[in-house]
Design a protein around this motif. Structure first.
Motif, PDB file in Angstrom:
ATOM      1  N   HIS A  67      29.129 -42.644 -59.101  1.00  0.00           N
ATOM      2  CA  HIS A  67      30.030 -42.239 -58.020  1.00  0.00           C
ATOM      3  C   HIS A  67      31.109 -43.308 -57.806  1.00  0.00           C
ATOM      4  O   HIS A  67      32.306 -43.000 -57.717  1.00  0.00           O
ATOM      5  N   GLU A  68      30.683 -44.566 -57.767  1.00  0.00           N
ATOM      6  CA  GLU A  68      31.645 -45.657 -57.540  1.00  0.00           C
ATOM      7  C   GLU A  68      32.573 -45.827 -58.746  1.00  0.00           C
ATOM      8  O   GLU A  68      33.750 -46.169 -58.596  1.00  0.00           O
ATOM      9  N   HIS A  71      35.322 -43.528 -58.306  1.00  0.00           N
ATOM     10  CA  HIS A  71      36.320 -44.078 -57.378  1.00  0.00           C
ATOM     11  C   HIS A  71      37.247 -45.047 -58.115  1.00  0.00           C
ATOM     12  O   HIS A  71      38.471 -44.977 -57.976  1.00  0.00           O
ATOM     13  N   GLU A 110      40.060 -42.129 -49.586  1.00  0.00           N
ATOM     14  CA  GLU A 110      38.652 -41.893 -49.932  1.00  0.00           C
ATOM     15  C   GLU A 110      38.257 -40.417 -49.792  1.00  0.00           C
ATOM     16  O   GLU A 110      37.596 -39.866 -50.672  1.00  0.00           O
ATOM     17  N   HIS A 114      36.872 -38.002 -52.690  1.00  0.00           N
ATOM     18  CA  HIS A 114      35.590 -37.296 -52.613  1.00  0.00           C
ATOM     19  C   HIS A 114      35.768 -35.804 -52.894  1.00  0.00           C
ATOM     20  O   HIS A 114      34.969 -35.184 -53.590  1.00  0.00           O
TER      21      HIS A 114
HETATM   22 ZN   LIG Z   1      32.499 -42.396 -52.277  1.00  0.00          ZN
END
Ligand SMILES: [Zn+2]
Length: 193
Positions: A67-68, A71, A110, A114
């Protein structure tokens, strides 16, 4: 996923990504990813909360790292565009639409990131987790985990509305793996580090 890893892992790449155990900038987050010192383009730091890391199962931590990494991937694209490199902009058009819809000028993107993850990356996350875990569980289990940290997105709410069976199942599985604890009758399947 392999393409994303190569962006950060290729020798002499302009993109730098470091993963450390440290309390995230937003207290209460399991992890977060930002530009180094909050401002250095092409240089990203992911902080994994030590308390979370010590309690979660390995598959929960694997999900968080993926997940990171997404990002970092998206921020690196934003940095590309900010520095005038727009070759990939069409590939990320949905991300830019999300940014336009949800992000105030100079604000954190963010939520937009997402939404983009929820729109585009659930199947790749599912497959990456399944491969990492040796496919010992059902596809459903890996897909449920892929939704972790994306419960606030419109995409999640659309597919798994409040009151739905799938919403509860997904939330319980993620909570069970994140805390290595039984969550409303759901036991973690992963093992601790
Ligand atoms: Zn996140």
């Amino acid at each position: 996923m392999a393409m994303i890893i190569s962006r950060f892992g290729t020798p002499n790449t302009v993109y730098d990504w470091e993963l450390i155990t440290s309390v995230p900038s937003v207290i209460g987050n399991k992890a977060d990813t930002n530009r180094r010192n909050g401002s250095t383009p092409f240089d990203y730091v992911t902080k994994i909360d030590p308390t979370y890391k010590n309690q979660a199962t390995k598959i929960s931590i694997a999900r968080t790292i993926l997940h990171e990494m997404l990002h970092a991937y998206m921020i690196s694209h934003i940095d590309d565009v900010n520095s005038g490199n727009i070759v990939d902009i069409r590939k990320f058009i949905q991300l830019w639409q999300n940014i336009r819809n949800t992000t105030s000028p100079g604000g954190s993107s963010e939520a937009a990131q997402h939404e983009y993850m929820a729109q585009r990356f659930i199947p790749p996350l599912r497959e990456a987790l399944k491969e990492w875990d040796g496919a010992s569980q059902s596809n459903q289990y890996y897909e449920d985990l892929a939704w972790g940290a994306l419960f606030d997105t419109d995409t999640f709410k659309y597919f798994h509305p409040i009151g739905s069976v799938s919403r509860l199942r997904i939330m319980n599985i993620n909570a069970a793996e994140d805390n290595n604890n039984i969550s409303n009758g759901t036991s973690p399947k992963g093992t601790k580090c």
